[in-house]
Design a protein around this motif. Sequence first.
Motif, PDB file in Angstrom:
ATOM      1  N   ARG A 197      46.179  24.835   7.105  1.00 11.61           N
ATOM      2  CA  ARG A 197      44.858  25.457   6.989  1.00 11.61           C
ATOM      3  C   ARG A 197      43.827  24.442   6.495  1.00 11.61           C
ATOM      4  O   ARG A 197      42.721  24.337   7.043  1.00 11.61           O
ATOM      5  CB  ARG A 197      44.944  26.645   6.017  1.00 11.61           C
ATOM      6  CG  ARG A 197      43.676  27.478   5.943  1.00 11.61           C
ATOM      7  CD  ARG A 197      43.522  28.334   7.169  1.00 11.61           C
ATOM      8  NE  ARG A 197      42.257  29.046   7.174  1.00 11.61           N
ATOM      9  CZ  ARG A 197      41.866  29.866   8.123  1.00 11.61           C
ATOM     10  NH1 ARG A 197      42.648  30.094   9.159  1.00 11.61           N
ATOM     11  NH2 ARG A 197      40.707  30.466   8.069  1.00 11.61           N
ATOM     12  N   ASP A 198      44.205  23.651   5.472  1.00 11.28           N
ATOM     13  CA  ASP A 198      43.277  22.665   4.906  1.00 11.28           C
ATOM     14  C   ASP A 198      42.879  21.609   5.940  1.00 11.28           C
ATOM     15  O   ASP A 198      41.705  21.244   6.050  1.00 11.28           O
ATOM     16  CB  ASP A 198      43.911  21.984   3.694  1.00 11.28           C
ATOM     17  CG  ASP A 198      44.036  22.900   2.487  1.00 11.28           C
ATOM     18  OD1 ASP A 198      43.416  23.987   2.501  1.00 11.28           O
ATOM     19  OD2 ASP A 198      44.762  22.535   1.545  1.00 11.28           O
ATOM     20  N   GLN A 201      40.618  22.953   8.757  1.00 12.19           N
ATOM     21  CA  GLN A 201      39.258  23.110   8.258  1.00 12.19           C
ATOM     22  C   GLN A 201      38.591  21.762   8.043  1.00 12.19           C
ATOM     23  O   GLN A 201      37.401  21.585   8.337  1.00 12.19           O
ATOM     24  CB  GLN A 201      39.266  23.926   6.968  1.00 12.19           C
ATOM     25  CG  GLN A 201      39.652  25.390   7.179  1.00 12.19           C
ATOM     26  CD  GLN A 201      39.704  26.175   5.883  1.00 12.19           C
ATOM     27  OE1 GLN A 201      39.743  25.608   4.790  1.00 12.19           O
ATOM     28  NE2 GLN A 201      39.729  27.498   5.999  1.00 12.19           N
ATOM     29  N   ASP A 222      42.705  32.850  12.105  1.00 10.08           N
ATOM     30  CA  ASP A 222      41.452  33.599  12.163  1.00 10.08           C
ATOM     31  C   ASP A 222      41.657  34.790  13.103  1.00 10.08           C
ATOM     32  O   ASP A 222      41.195  35.889  12.827  1.00 10.08           O
ATOM     33  CB  ASP A 222      40.319  32.728  12.707  1.00 10.08           C
ATOM     34  CG  ASP A 222      39.984  31.556  11.802  1.00 10.08           C
ATOM     35  OD1 ASP A 222      39.984  31.742  10.581  1.00 10.08           O
ATOM     36  OD2 ASP A 222      39.753  30.446  12.324  1.00 10.08           O
TER      37      ASP A 222
END
Length: 268
Positions: A197-198, A201, A222
Amino acid sequence: MTDGGIPSDMAVQTPKIAMNDVHKSFGPKHVLRGIDLTVDAGSSLVVIGGSGTGKSVLIKSILGIVHPDKGSIRVDGRETQGMSARDREDVMAGMGMLFQGGALFDSLPVWENVAFGLIQGKRMARRKAREIAVEKLALVGLGADVAALAPSELSGGMQKRVGLARAIATDPDILFFDEPTTGLDPIMADVINDLIRDQVQRLGATAITITHDMASARKIADHVAMIHQGRIIWTGAVERIDHSDNPYVDQFIHGRADGPIQMEIRRP
């Protein structure tokens, strides 16, 4: 304003990836039976579904590893079916993938595994590639001392981290994750989910993850799409998955033995 007089903030955005009526068979086995799927730029989509439903073939079709029998696959609006090898290489240059099990090269040290795409694909000098590899290892929580180790010296969780470092080494704008938490204990699986996720992003990348792990899906996604018998049967925001009103989705996310999926398995 756009040329057509439509306000720019209302203009229709071209999907990062668009699949239309994609079919793929292997001999008599029909794996993909008309996949329709769009993924917007910067979105993280998780594709869920049971074993043998076509999840891996879906990703491999986008990557060009598998060639569909029929249908359209567009990346940034460019049709990839029938694309020349050179154009395909250009498209692939913007993609990174974390393979199931890591798929590291046993004969190469960790840093060279991470830098493989930089050295082989971008023809980068080995010294510079090694520097970038160490930087990417740091982003996934691994120190410079790991760079010289062999993959066989790493734990399963560390191998997954190295695989993730390799996937992000070229700063791709599309990332694929194939069952990223398979074989990991729940704590390490959560660590990998956080790292994915990090990094998605951080890069502002578009991501497609295939998994049967609902904890992973809920953290990474998402949006979620469910594939069943080679077709996408439900798509929606991850927040809607518990209220999908789809019996197949409901059975799958709760891991119930009874339901429409099991009924179909029992048919002769």
